[in-house]
Design a protein around this motif. Structure first.
Motif, PDB file in Angstrom:
ATOM      1  N   ALA A   1       0.926  -1.841   0.304  1.00  0.00           N
ATOM      2  CA  ALA A   1       0.012   0.277  -0.013  1.00  0.00           C
ATOM      3  C   ALA A   1       0.603   0.975   0.461  1.00  0.00           C
ATOM      4  N   LEU A   2       1.555   0.847   0.778  1.00  0.00           N
ATOM      5  CA  LEU A   2       2.889   2.662   0.454  1.00  0.00           C
ATOM      6  C   LEU A   2       4.299   2.661   0.331  1.00  0.00           C
ATOM      7  N   PHE A   3       4.506   1.257  -0.194  1.00  0.00           N
ATOM      8  CA  PHE A   3       6.278   1.362   0.224  1.00  0.00           C
ATOM      9  C   PHE A   3       6.597   0.714  -1.623  1.00  0.00           C
ATOM     10  N   GLU A   4       6.158  -0.596  -1.724  1.00  0.00           N
ATOM     11  CA  GLU A   4       6.836  -1.304  -2.808  1.00  0.00           C
ATOM     12  C   GLU A   4       6.465  -0.767  -4.302  1.00  0.00           C
ATOM     13  N   GLU A   5       6.774  -0.704  -5.356  1.00  0.00           N
ATOM     14  CA  GLU A   5       6.843  -1.275  -6.365  1.00  0.00           C
ATOM     15  C   GLU A   5       7.953  -1.162  -7.409  1.00  0.00           C
ATOM     16  N   VAL A   6       8.329  -2.347  -8.268  1.00  0.00           N
ATOM     17  CA  VAL A   6       8.874  -2.585  -9.157  1.00  0.00           C
ATOM     18  C   VAL A   6       9.108  -1.834 -10.444  1.00  0.00           C
ATOM     19  N   LEU A   7       9.558  -1.562 -11.130  1.00  0.00           N
ATOM     20  CA  LEU A   7       9.700  -0.447 -12.333  1.00  0.00           C
ATOM     21  C   LEU A   7      10.732  -0.514 -13.247  1.00  0.00           C
ATOM     22  N   TYR A   8      10.286  -0.297 -14.198  1.00  0.00           N
ATOM     23  CA  TYR A   8      11.501  -0.440 -15.612  1.00  0.00           C
ATOM     24  C   TYR A   8      10.796   1.195 -16.327  1.00  0.00           C
ATOM     25  N   ASP A   9      11.961   1.424 -16.751  1.00  0.00           N
ATOM     26  CA  ASP A   9      11.826   2.191 -17.953  1.00  0.00           C
ATOM     27  C   ASP A   9      11.632   2.253 -19.357  1.00  0.00           C
ATOM     28  N   ASP A  10      11.212   3.322 -20.321  1.00  0.00           N
ATOM     29  CA  ASP A  10      10.461   3.049 -21.227  1.00  0.00           C
ATOM     30  C   ASP A  10      11.569   2.254 -21.539  1.00  0.00           C
TER      31      ASP A  10
ATOM     32  N   ALA B   1      11.755  -0.308  -2.360  1.00  0.00           N
ATOM     33  CA  ALA B   1      11.638   0.191  -0.842  1.00  0.00           C
ATOM     34  C   ALA B   1      11.193  -0.476   0.639  1.00  0.00           C
ATOM     35  N   VAL B   2      11.894  -2.061   0.344  1.00  0.00           N
ATOM     36  CA  VAL B   2      11.415  -2.532   1.496  1.00  0.00           C
ATOM     37  C   VAL B   2      10.796  -1.845   2.879  1.00  0.00           C
ATOM     38  N   PRO B   3       9.992  -1.922   3.415  1.00  0.00           N
ATOM     39  CA  PRO B   3       9.805  -1.115   4.752  1.00  0.00           C
ATOM     40  C   PRO B   3      10.985  -1.737   5.837  1.00  0.00           C
ATOM     41  N   SER B   4      11.126  -1.335   7.076  1.00  0.00           N
ATOM     42  CA  SER B   4      12.149  -2.134   8.421  1.00  0.00           C
ATOM     43  C   SER B   4      10.512  -2.406   9.153  1.00  0.00           C
ATOM     44  N   ALA B   5      10.606  -2.415  10.280  1.00  0.00           N
ATOM     45  CA  ALA B   5       9.778  -2.164  11.424  1.00  0.00           C
ATOM     46  C   ALA B   5       9.749  -0.761  11.986  1.00  0.00           C
ATOM     47  N   ALA B   6      10.332  -0.816  11.783  1.00  0.00           N
ATOM     48  CA  ALA B   6       9.996   0.966  12.356  1.00  0.00           C
ATOM     49  C   ALA B   6       9.175   1.885  11.563  1.00  0.00           C
ATOM     50  N   GLU B   7       9.123   1.108   9.899  1.00  0.00           N
ATOM     51  CA  GLU B   7       7.768   1.625   9.060  1.00  0.00           C
ATOM     52  C   GLU B   7       5.928   1.512   9.865  1.00  0.00           C
ATOM     53  N   PHE B   8       6.243   0.244  10.703  1.00  0.00           N
ATOM     54  CA  PHE B   8       5.177   0.489  11.558  1.00  0.00           C
ATOM     55  C   PHE B   8       4.430   0.264  12.519  1.00  0.00           C
ATOM     56  N   PRO B   9       3.376   0.652  12.723  1.00  0.00           N
ATOM     57  CA  PRO B   9       2.962   0.691  14.204  1.00  0.00           C
ATOM     58  C   PRO B   9       2.368  -0.585  14.898  1.00  0.00           C
ATOM     59  N   ARG B  10       2.136  -0.434  15.809  1.00  0.00           N
ATOM     60  CA  ARG B  10       1.859  -1.389  17.200  1.00  0.00           C
ATOM     61  C   ARG B  10       0.703  -2.161  15.950  1.00  0.00           C
ATOM     62  N   PHE B  11       0.481  -3.488  15.662  1.00  0.00           N
ATOM     63  CA  PHE B  11      -0.220  -3.836  14.864  1.00  0.00           C
ATOM     64  C   PHE B  11      -1.717  -4.984  16.584  1.00  0.00           C
ATOM     65  N   GLU B  12      -2.372  -4.439  16.144  1.00  0.00           N
ATOM     66  CA  GLU B  12      -3.929  -4.652  17.363  1.00  0.00           C
ATOM     67  C   GLU B  12      -4.451  -6.131  15.798  1.00  0.00           C
ATOM     68  N   THR B  13      -5.018  -6.856  16.486  1.00  0.00           N
ATOM     69  CA  THR B  13      -5.018  -8.129  15.897  1.00  0.00           C
ATOM     70  C   THR B  13      -6.323  -8.997  17.156  1.00  0.00           C
ATOM     71  N   ALA B  14      -6.685  -9.558  16.664  1.00  0.00           N
ATOM     72  CA  ALA B  14      -7.334 -10.460  16.887  1.00  0.00           C
ATOM     73  C   ALA B  14      -8.450 -11.257  16.883  1.00  0.00           C
ATOM     74  N   ARG B  15      -8.953 -12.174  16.250  1.00  0.00           N
ATOM     75  CA  ARG B  15      -9.608 -13.378  15.883  1.00  0.00           C
ATOM     76  C   ARG B  15     -11.130 -13.704  16.556  1.00  0.00           C
ATOM     77  N   THR B  16     -11.911 -13.860  15.085  1.00  0.00           N
ATOM     78  CA  THR B  16     -13.414 -14.405  15.598  1.00  0.00           C
ATOM     79  C   THR B  16     -12.817 -16.235  15.259  1.00  0.00           C
ATOM     80  N   GLN B  17     -13.446 -17.365  14.833  1.00  0.00           N
ATOM     81  CA  GLN B  17     -13.559 -18.777  14.706  1.00  0.00           C
ATOM     82  C   GLN B  17     -14.414 -18.790  14.551  1.00  0.00           C
ATOM     83  N   THR B  18     -15.009 -19.428  13.261  1.00  0.00           N
ATOM     84  CA  THR B  18     -15.898 -20.105  12.111  1.00  0.00           C
ATOM     85  C   THR B  18     -15.413 -21.289  11.255  1.00  0.00           C
ATOM     86  N   PRO B  19     -16.032 -22.101  12.383  1.00  0.00           N
ATOM     87  CA  PRO B  19     -15.140 -23.635  11.816  1.00  0.00           C
ATOM     88  C   PRO B  19     -15.754 -23.985  11.056  1.00  0.00           C
TER      89      PRO B  19
END
Length: 774
Positions: A673-682, A695-713
């Protein structure tokens, strides 16, 4: 039928693989001790499209330490076919698309190998490779995938007569938008990405002098590699033992059998010495398959109350020079309607070749493209109707009681509770407070604009998978599990040991999991499409139950009681119910099973079960991601300040493993979404061929992830599990994209393509009329 033990799920067992990684004892391709090994370095095309007139190798052959220099004319190798990877679409394309192991006639992208140098050290091979010169007769190159559709576009495959190598239409002539009060049209670009696994591509081959070979390869599919190596070497399958040692990431890019593998094998056989090749990082950015690269022309219609009426999508997939991933637009088509009750969907897909690095599966393989399309389209409908994007989503969600649900694309979803995941994401994010903060910033004209983006996604995993497993009790009380899956960071050794431990009642650390070795395991499909726990884990579960049933039968015979009179004993094995002193441990049963005179009539020796589990259908994980961004309207800089991810992968075996997969998926999805793209010239030369420009980001470019799960078997497999390895990548990208567009909406900006770099955002802001048209 084996019953699910209550202890099987929800245990966050630490990864049994990690001690060797954390203490430097991992065995990767580069640090495998292979006596007398030579090093291979490939010489690659510097032209995107040209006839190869000659390859000058004379100087290289005379340089110190060089054992040989080889071109296509020196090696009689089969062409690699262009074929699908996913089992449900595994078919060779009709046409002249086979790839030479070393280009001998025509080169079709910068980075295609034209020669290989073999030397006694990497430095000597690199020095000699610098002297190899290709003679080229340039041909017109086509880089832009839409321009490749033009009638007068240069052709990569003139015998085929078109740059379109595969296509389909589904309800394309239908008026799927009839009855719409509003229709939104837009062109979306899902940009080309490089996988950049931590460990690059590579292979080592050792000939043993008797017509047999051992191959070590950094791959997700060792059996596929084995099969193609035997074809190249002209030997039987049993003659090539193929091992994937510890593999440092793949993300789909190591699903392919690369031409370099065949070349290294042929050269090792020719020289009678082991040869090792490991790509450099720049080589990986040029030659390891890329991902995504899909242009989408989209129309979506709705009524004034936000009810979705229909969707039309024209999918143009860039295949690069060789159409390895030509099936991926079909997968995008399958998932176009997402989590919504869209009654009519029309789509057309075209897989198109260009003079660029081949495109193949990359963490999602057609599904992220579908989610990005529908989630941006729903946001744009909401903006057109001046409705809240979450309100439009909620109005159109497939209700939980409708499953199994057949979409307008013909895909049958197994289970889902999309409303539950959406509500949980809103709750965790504190949506009302976020909306208030956004309104306050807009009211005061804050230069740090706040944006809120949502993505409600569903994806497809396993693809009716099948997988081999064997489970055997040993006389020392341990249990050996063999699996046909091939991990590269997922934690299979931990997960499968948990499954076997729970079924057999044996301690977790008494389970040894063996994988990725064709010399030990009979067959295997490898690891892709988030299939491993569903297919591999279910196979281990079934085989463990079968072995346990055999152990019970043997114990009943030895203890001279009926099988129903036995109950599980502590630590494995069986005891007579009501007489716990009359018991046989699993070790004692394993010993007895190897003594023919102690077996009941008709029982085969050994306490072992093996077989193939076949999943009857696909599974459909889902979830909701909510992203919050700040956009500096003076500089265009985007900062992701929060990311909430609620993912549902059915029953959760090991929360720690799931959390690891979610975090990795989030990093890659946000990076798109924010950093990566392969480019070629004409002219077709890569612009992003090193990590200084890609541009591969490092951990410094990310916030703390807030995760949760629902479970639907799911009822599709006995464990009730779905995939998780790709889900967070699929859900996160459009959430972040929607958040940035939301932040920019007061400036009249209705859409921006990825990646949302500072330059792209700043340019859009400078071209706008100002906030609210001022």
């Amino acid at each position: 039928m084996t019953t699910l033990p209550p202890s099987l799920f929800g245990e966050p067992a630490l990864r049994s693989e990690d001690p060797r990684f954390l203490t430097g004892r991992g065995r990767y391709l580069e640090n495998l001790p292979i006596e007398g090994v030579l090093r291979a370095v490939f010489v690659r095309s510097i032209m995107p499209h040209a006839r190869l007139i000659d390859v000058g190798v004379d100087v290289a052959r005379t340089m110190p330490g060089v054992a040989g220099v080889f071109t296509a004319s020196d090696l009689d190798l089969p062409r690699l076919p262009a074929s699908g990877v996913v089992e449900s679409t595994d078919a060779t394309l009709e046409g002249p698309f086979g790839r030479e192991a070393l280009a001998g006639e025509v080169v079709r992208f910068v980075g295609e190998p034209i020669a290989v140098v073999i030397a006694d050290s990497l430095a000597s091979a690199e020095d000699a490779a610098e002297t190899v010169v290709g003679g080229y007769d340039p041909l017109p190159a086509i880089i832009d995938v839409e321009a490749a559709l033009d009638a007068d576009a240069p052709l990569l495959w003139p015998d085929h007569g078109s740059n379109v190598v595969a296509s389909f239409e589904a309800s394309w002539s239908d008026d799927v938008l009839a009855g719409s009060d509003v229709v939104v049209k837009e062109r979306f670009v899902n940009q080309r990405l490089a996988p950049v696994p931590m460990e690059g591509n590579g292979i080592a081959i050792e000939p043993h002098g008797d017509g047999t070979f051992t191959a070590w390869v950094s791959t997700q599919v060792p059996f596929d590699v084995r099969d193609d190596l035997t074809d190249a070497l002209g030997v039987e399958k049993q003659a090539v033992r193929t091992i994937a040692p510890d593999v440092g990431g793949g993300f789909g890019s190591k699903l392919q059998v690369y031409p370099e593998y065949l070349v290294v094998a042929a050269v090792a056989a020719r020289l009678g010495r082991p040869v090792r090749w490991i790509e450099s990082r720049s080589e990986g950015l040029l030659a390891l398959t890329h991902g995504r690269a899909q242009v989408q022309h989209v129309e979506i219609g709705a009524r004034l109350d936000g009810t979705l009426v229909g969707l039309r999508a024209d999918l143009i997939a860039d295949m690069g020079a060789y159409p390895i991933g030509a099936f991926m637009p079909n997968t995008t088509h399958e998932m176009l309607s997402g989590v919504y009750t869209i009654p009519r969907v029309a789509s057309r897909g075209r897989s198109v070749v260009t003079n660029t690095t081949p495109v193949a599966p990359y963490r999602g393989a057609g599904r992220p493209e579908a989610t990005a399309l529908i989630e941006r389209a729903v946001d744009m409908i909401a903006a057109e109707l001046r409705m809240d994007p979450i309100e439009v989503r909620r109005k159109n969600l497939i209700p939980s009681e409708a499953f199994p649900y057949r979409t307008a694309s013909g895909t049958v979803y197994d289970t889902g509770d999309y409303e539950l995941a959406l509500g949980e994401a809103e709750r965790l994010a504190g949506i009302d407070a976020l909306r208030a903060e956004r309104a306050a910033r807009r009211q005061r004209g804050d230069h740090l604009a706040l944006g809120i983006g949502v993505s409600t996604y569903v994806e497809i995993t396993a693809f009716s998978a099948k997988e081999f497993a064997a489970v055997e009790a040993e006389p020392d009380g341990t249990v050996t599990v063999l699996t046909g899956t091939s991990p590269h960071g997922q934690g299979h050794e931990t997960a499968f040991a948990q499954v076997a431990s729970a079924v057999l009642g044996v301690a977790f650390d008494a389970i040894r999991v063996v994988h990725s070795d064709t010399g030990v395991i009979k067959r295997g499909a490898g690891t892709w499409a988030s299939r491993s726990l569903q297919a591999g884990g279910s196979s281990v579960f079934e085989r463990s139950g079968e072995m346990l049933a055999k152990a019970r039968q043997l114990a009943a015979h030895l203890l001279e009681v009926a099988a129903d009179d036995l109950e599980p004993a502590d630590g494995g094995g069986f005891a007579v119910r009501g007489a716990p002193d009359r018991a046989l441990s699993l070790a004692e049963l394993a010993t007895a099973a190897r003594q023919a005179h102690r077996l009941p009539p008709g029982m085969e020796p050994g306490l072992r079960a093996e077989g193939v589990y076949r999943e009857p259908g696909s599974t459909f994980p889902f979830g909701t991601h909510l992203a919050v961004v700040e956009v500096d309207t003076d500089t265009g800089e985007v900062r992701l300040v929060r990311h909430v991810a609620v993912d549902d992968c059915g029953r959760v075996l090991n929360p720690a493993l799931v959390e690891g997969q979610v975090h990795g998926g989030l990093a890659q999805g946000i990076a798109q979404a924010l950093f990566e793209e392969v480019l070629y010239d004409d002219g077709g030369s890569p612009i992003t061929s090193t990590l200084t420009t890609y541009a591969v980001p490092s951990a410094a470019e990310f916030p703390r992830f807030e995760t949760a799960r629902t479970q639907t078997p799911t009822p599709v497999n006995p464990l009730g599990v779905k995939g998780i390895g790709e889900s967070a990548t699929i859900g996160s990208t459009p959430a972040v994209q929607n958040a940035v567009v939301d932040a920019l909406s007061p400036w009249g900006i209705r859409h921006l393509d990825l990646p949302l770099t500072s330059e792209r955002v700043w340019t859009a802001l400078r071209g706008s009329a100002g906030p609210d048209g001022r």
